[in-house]
Scaffold this motif. Structure first.
Motif, PDB file in Angstrom:
ATOM      1  N   TYR A  13       0.823  -1.214   0.000  1.00 12.34           N
ATOM      2  CA  TYR A  13       0.000   0.000   0.000  1.00 12.34           C
ATOM      3  C   TYR A  13       0.857   1.264   0.000  1.00 12.34           C
ATOM      4  CZ  TYR A  13      -3.969  -3.013   0.663  1.00 12.34           C
ATOM      5  OH  TYR A  13      -4.925  -3.984   0.477  1.00 12.34           O
ATOM      6  N   GLY A  14       2.108   1.141   0.440  1.00  6.96           N
ATOM      7  CA  GLY A  14       3.009   2.278   0.326  1.00  6.96           C
ATOM      8  C   GLY A  14       3.252   2.665  -1.118  1.00  6.96           C
ATOM      9  N   TYR A  15       3.201   1.697  -2.016  1.00  3.58           N
ATOM     10  CA  TYR A  15       3.352   2.010  -3.444  1.00  3.58           C
ATOM     11  C   TYR A  15       2.204   2.894  -3.925  1.00  3.58           C
ATOM     12  CZ  TYR A  15       4.233   1.258  -8.429  1.00  3.58           C
ATOM     13  OH  TYR A  15       4.511   1.444  -9.763  1.00  3.58           O
ATOM     14  N   PHE A  16       1.029   2.743  -3.309  1.00  2.00           N
ATOM     15  CA  PHE A  16      -0.129   3.574  -3.637  1.00  2.00           C
ATOM     16  C   PHE A  16      -0.251   4.777  -2.687  1.00  2.00           C
ATOM     17  CE2 PHE A  16      -1.263  -0.634  -5.299  1.00  2.00           C
ATOM     18  CZ  PHE A  16      -1.641  -0.310  -6.595  1.00  2.00           C
ATOM     19  N   HIS A  17       0.825   5.106  -1.987  1.00  2.00           N
ATOM     20  CA  HIS A  17       0.883   6.265  -1.079  1.00  2.00           C
ATOM     21  C   HIS A  17      -0.074   6.113   0.100  1.00  2.00           C
ATOM     22  CE1 HIS A  17       2.801   7.555  -4.699  1.00  2.00           C
ATOM     23  NE2 HIS A  17       1.691   7.879  -5.319  1.00  2.00           N
ATOM     24  N   LEU A  18      -0.315   4.880   0.526  1.00  2.00           N
ATOM     25  CA  LEU A  18      -1.219   4.617   1.639  1.00  2.00           C
ATOM     26  C   LEU A  18      -0.468   3.878   2.739  1.00  2.00           C
ATOM     27  CD1 LEU A  18      -4.307   3.351  -0.401  1.00  2.00           C
ATOM     28  CD2 LEU A  18      -4.011   5.630   0.582  1.00  2.00           C
ATOM     29  N   SER A  19      -0.989   3.957   3.953  1.00  2.00           N
ATOM     30  CA  SER A  19      -0.417   3.237   5.081  1.00  2.00           C
ATOM     31  C   SER A  19      -1.437   2.222   5.595  1.00  2.00           C
ATOM     32  CB  SER A  19      -0.053   4.203   6.209  1.00  2.00           C
ATOM     33  OG  SER A  19       0.208   3.494   7.411  1.00  2.00           O
ATOM     34  N   PRO A  20      -1.036   0.958   5.806  1.00  2.00           N
ATOM     35  CA  PRO A  20      -1.990  -0.020   6.340  1.00  2.00           C
ATOM     36  C   PRO A  20      -2.497   0.348   7.727  1.00  2.00           C
ATOM     37  CG  PRO A  20       0.257  -0.896   6.368  1.00  2.00           C
ATOM     38  CD  PRO A  20       0.300   0.388   5.594  1.00  2.00           C
ATOM     39  N   PHE A  21      -1.714   1.100   8.500  1.00  2.00           N
ATOM     40  CA  PHE A  21      -2.168   1.512   9.826  1.00  2.00           C
ATOM     41  C   PHE A  21      -3.240   2.598   9.712  1.00  2.00           C
ATOM     42  CE2 PHE A  21       2.148  -0.096  10.440  1.00  2.00           C
ATOM     43  CZ  PHE A  21       1.913  -1.053  11.411  1.00  2.00           C
ATOM     44  N   ALA A  22      -3.060   3.518   8.756  1.00  2.00           N
ATOM     45  CA  ALA A  22      -4.087   4.529   8.533  1.00  2.00           C
ATOM     46  C   ALA A  22      -5.363   3.906   7.976  1.00  2.00           C
ATOM     47  CB  ALA A  22      -3.567   5.598   7.571  1.00  2.00           C
ATOM     48  N   LEU A  23      -5.213   2.789   7.253  1.00  2.00           N
ATOM     49  CA  LEU A  23      -6.384   2.090   6.720  1.00  2.00           C
ATOM     50  C   LEU A  23      -7.109   1.284   7.794  1.00  2.00           C
ATOM     51  CD1 LEU A  23      -4.872   0.811   3.339  1.00  2.00           C
ATOM     52  CD2 LEU A  23      -6.529   2.658   3.636  1.00  2.00           C
ATOM     53  N   GLY A  24      -6.484   1.121   8.946  1.00  2.00           N
ATOM     54  CA  GLY A  24      -7.145   0.431  10.056  1.00  2.00           C
ATOM     55  C   GLY A  24      -7.053  -1.077  10.004  1.00  2.00           C
ATOM     56  N   PHE A  25      -5.970  -1.618   9.449  1.00  2.00           N
ATOM     57  CA  PHE A  25      -5.800  -3.064   9.421  1.00  2.00           C
ATOM     58  C   PHE A  25      -5.650  -3.602  10.840  1.00  2.00           C
ATOM     59  CE2 PHE A  25      -4.227  -4.245   4.916  1.00  2.00           C
ATOM     60  CZ  PHE A  25      -5.266  -3.511   4.369  1.00  2.00           C
ATOM     61  N   GLY A  26      -6.213  -4.775  11.080  1.00  2.00           N
ATOM     62  CA  GLY A  26      -6.120  -5.410  12.384  1.00  2.00           C
ATOM     63  C   GLY A  26      -5.096  -6.533  12.387  1.00  2.00           C
ATOM     64  N   PHE A  27      -4.913  -7.134  13.550  1.00  2.00           N
ATOM     65  CA  PHE A  27      -3.914  -8.186  13.728  1.00  2.00           C
ATOM     66  C   PHE A  27      -4.164  -9.355  12.767  1.00  2.00           C
ATOM     67  CE2 PHE A  27      -2.495 -12.132  15.676  1.00  2.00           C
ATOM     68  CZ  PHE A  27      -1.187 -11.842  16.008  1.00  2.00           C
ATOM     69  N   GLY A  28      -5.411  -9.802  12.702  1.00  2.00           N
ATOM     70  CA  GLY A  28      -5.726 -10.939  11.845  1.00  2.00           C
ATOM     71  C   GLY A  28      -5.484 -10.659  10.372  1.00  2.00           C
ATOM     72  N   GLU A  29      -5.741  -9.442   9.936  1.00  2.00           N
ATOM     73  CA  GLU A  29      -5.521  -9.099   8.535  1.00  2.00           C
ATOM     74  C   GLU A  29      -4.036  -9.086   8.195  1.00  2.00           C
ATOM     75  OE1 GLU A  29      -9.015  -6.091   7.237  1.00  2.00           O
ATOM     76  OE2 GLU A  29      -7.941  -5.515   9.064  1.00  2.00           O
ATOM     77  N   PHE A  30      -3.221  -8.588   9.108  1.00  2.00           N
ATOM     78  CA  PHE A  30      -1.778  -8.635   8.878  1.00  2.00           C
ATOM     79  C   PHE A  30      -1.296 -10.082   8.783  1.00  2.00           C
ATOM     80  CE2 PHE A  30      -1.635  -4.273  10.856  1.00  2.00           C
ATOM     81  CZ  PHE A  30      -1.181  -3.625   9.723  1.00  2.00           C
ATOM     82  N   VAL A  31      -1.819 -10.940   9.653  1.00  2.00           N
ATOM     83  CA  VAL A  31      -1.418 -12.345   9.633  1.00  2.00           C
ATOM     84  C   VAL A  31      -1.803 -12.988   8.305  1.00  2.00           C
ATOM     85  CG1 VAL A  31      -1.856 -14.603  10.677  1.00  2.00           C
ATOM     86  CG2 VAL A  31      -1.452 -12.620  12.131  1.00  2.00           C
ATOM     87  N   LEU A  32      -3.011 -12.720   7.825  1.00  2.00           N
ATOM     88  CA  LEU A  32      -3.447 -13.302   6.554  1.00  2.00           C
ATOM     89  C   LEU A  32      -2.604 -12.795   5.382  1.00  2.00           C
ATOM     90  CD1 LEU A  32      -7.344 -13.229   6.934  1.00  2.00           C
ATOM     91  CD2 LEU A  32      -5.844 -15.220   6.969  1.00  2.00           C
ATOM     92  N   HIS A  33      -2.233 -11.532   5.405  1.00  2.00           N
ATOM     93  CA  HIS A  33      -1.414 -10.992   4.320  1.00  2.00           C
ATOM     94  C   HIS A  33      -0.022 -11.607   4.300  1.00  2.00           C
ATOM     95  CE1 HIS A  33      -3.841  -7.993   2.298  1.00  2.00           C
ATOM     96  NE2 HIS A  33      -4.301  -7.565   3.474  1.00  2.00           N
ATOM     97  N   SER A  34       0.437 -12.135   5.437  1.00  2.00           N
ATOM     98  CA  SER A  34       1.753 -12.771   5.455  1.00  2.00           C
ATOM     99  C   SER A  34       1.792 -14.007   4.572  1.00  2.00           C
ATOM    100  CB  SER A  34       2.133 -13.150   6.887  1.00  2.00           C
ATOM    101  OG  SER A  34       1.343 -14.239   7.353  1.00  2.00           O
ATOM    102  N   LEU A  35       0.631 -14.586   4.266  1.00  2.00           N
ATOM    103  CA  LEU A  35       0.589 -15.789   3.438  1.00  2.00           C
ATOM    104  C   LEU A  35       0.999 -15.513   1.993  1.00  2.00           C
ATOM    105  CD1 LEU A  35      -2.707 -17.427   4.768  1.00  2.00           C
ATOM    106  CD2 LEU A  35      -0.338 -17.943   5.401  1.00  2.00           C
ATOM    107  N   HIS A  36       1.082 -14.231   1.607  1.00  2.00           N
ATOM    108  CA  HIS A  36       1.599 -13.924   0.273  1.00  2.00           C
ATOM    109  C   HIS A  36       3.045 -14.383   0.120  1.00  2.00           C
ATOM    110  CE1 HIS A  36      -1.860 -11.093   0.178  1.00  2.00           C
ATOM    111  NE2 HIS A  36      -1.821 -11.335  -1.119  1.00  2.00           N
ATOM    112  N   LEU A  37       3.739 -14.538   1.242  1.00  2.50           N
ATOM    113  CA  LEU A  37       5.139 -14.949   1.187  1.00  2.50           C
ATOM    114  C   LEU A  37       5.276 -16.456   0.982  1.00  2.50           C
ATOM    115  CD1 LEU A  37       7.900 -13.542   1.449  1.00  2.50           C
ATOM    116  CD2 LEU A  37       7.948 -14.252   3.836  1.00  2.50           C
ATOM    117  N   VAL A  38       4.200 -17.198   1.126  1.00  2.00           N
ATOM    118  CA  VAL A  38       4.264 -18.656   0.957  1.00  2.00           C
ATOM    119  C   VAL A  38       4.253 -18.952  -0.541  1.00  2.00           C
ATOM    120  CG1 VAL A  38       3.229 -20.864   1.576  1.00  2.00           C
ATOM    121  CG2 VAL A  38       3.047 -18.926   3.133  1.00  2.00           C
ATOM    122  N   THR A  39       5.416 -18.812  -1.156  1.00  2.00           N
ATOM    123  CA  THR A  39       5.590 -19.087  -2.580  1.00  2.00           C
ATOM    124  C   THR A  39       6.459 -20.317  -2.744  1.00  2.00           C
ATOM    125  OG1 THR A  39       7.518 -17.632  -2.694  1.00  2.00           O
ATOM    126  CG2 THR A  39       5.360 -16.642  -3.141  1.00  2.00           C
TER     127      THR A  39
END
Length: 253
Positions: A13-39
């Motif tokens: 989201y930094g590429y789109f000039h946004l911050s995930p903290f300003a967007l209000g992401f929660g703990f569970g959403e951060f954990v789910l986004h970590s699965l993008h690294l499972v390549t």
């Protein structure tokens, strides 16, 4: 997983000039986004690291004894060269840090250093006179820090790469058509953003097309125009309310 998710979403989201903290992401959403690294490459690398450590300390029995003995000898031979692996990783770190060489692969340096330190732990475990537990603990701690550094670099690079690909193929994302009673003053150099004034006889007279949705959070729509460029164009924050209607349309090829 939370840490990896924070790094990934921050880069994406930094590429789109946004911050995930300003967007209000929660703990569970951060954990789910970590699965993008499972390549696939990450899984292969983690499997290889586990196999080397397991084979070096395995005492083979049964039908798989010959295979594990061969793998153990190979792992022990690699462990004897752990200083070479560490030195190669440090050299890559210097090349990246000092001369900005191999920037797309800057994660390889800390990965090699961490892998080499793990091999050092394996080598110490196989010595007839093993070193003190403090030395082994120091190697394990240092290896963990370098491997965490590598994971951090990979997560950030993957997030930025995925954001760049999504921006390049932005027409595939969900489209927005905005109807407004008053002019919203949306402006962008991107040619895909279109504004039509339907006339004074229409309540929602201003119609904006050519927008694509980045994310929707708490009733706010973060959108970019078709042809959006990260360095020059704006990200629009829209909210539906009295005098403003937002329609979602499918993305197109």
């Amino acid at each position: 997983m939370f840490y990896v998710g924070v790094i990934y979403t921050g880069a994406y989201y930094g590429y789109f000039h946004l911050s995930p903290f300003a967007l209000g992401f929660g703990f569970g959403e951060f954990v789910l986004h970590s699965l993008h690294l499972v390549t696939f490459p990450v899984l292969v690398g983690a499997g290889a690291l586990f196999f080397v450590v397991a084979a070096a300390g395995h005492h083979p029995t049964g039908l798989n004894g010959a295979l594990m003995r061969s793998a153990g000898r190979w792992a022990s031979a690699m462990a004897r060269l752990y200083l070479v692996v560490v030195a190669a990783g440090l050299l890559l770190l210097v090349l990246w840090w000092r001369w900005q060489v191999l920037l797309p692969y800057r994660w390889v340096g800390p990965l090699l250093v961490g892998f080499g330190l793990v091999l050092g732990v394996v080598r110490q475990g196989g010595l007839s006179r093993p070193s003190s537990p403090w030395q082994a603990a120091t190697l394990v701690l240092a290896a963990g820090l370098f491997l965490l550094w590598a994971v951090t670099l990979v997560s950030g690079q993957l997030g930025e790469r995925n954001a760049r690909n999504d921006a390049r193929n932005v027409t595939l994302r969900t489209g927005l058509v905005v109807h407004s009673a008053q002019s919203l003053g949306l402006s962008s150099w991107a040619p895909g953003l279109r504004h039509r004034d339907l006339g004074a006889g229409v309540h929602l007279r201003h119609r904006y097309e050519g927008l694509r949705l980045v994310i929707e959070r708490a009733g706010r729509y973060y959108a970019v125009p078709i042809g959006w460029q990260a360095r020059t164009d704006n990200v629009f924050i829209l909210r539906e309310g009295e005098g403003v209607r937002i329609e979602l349309t499918p993305g197109v090829l």
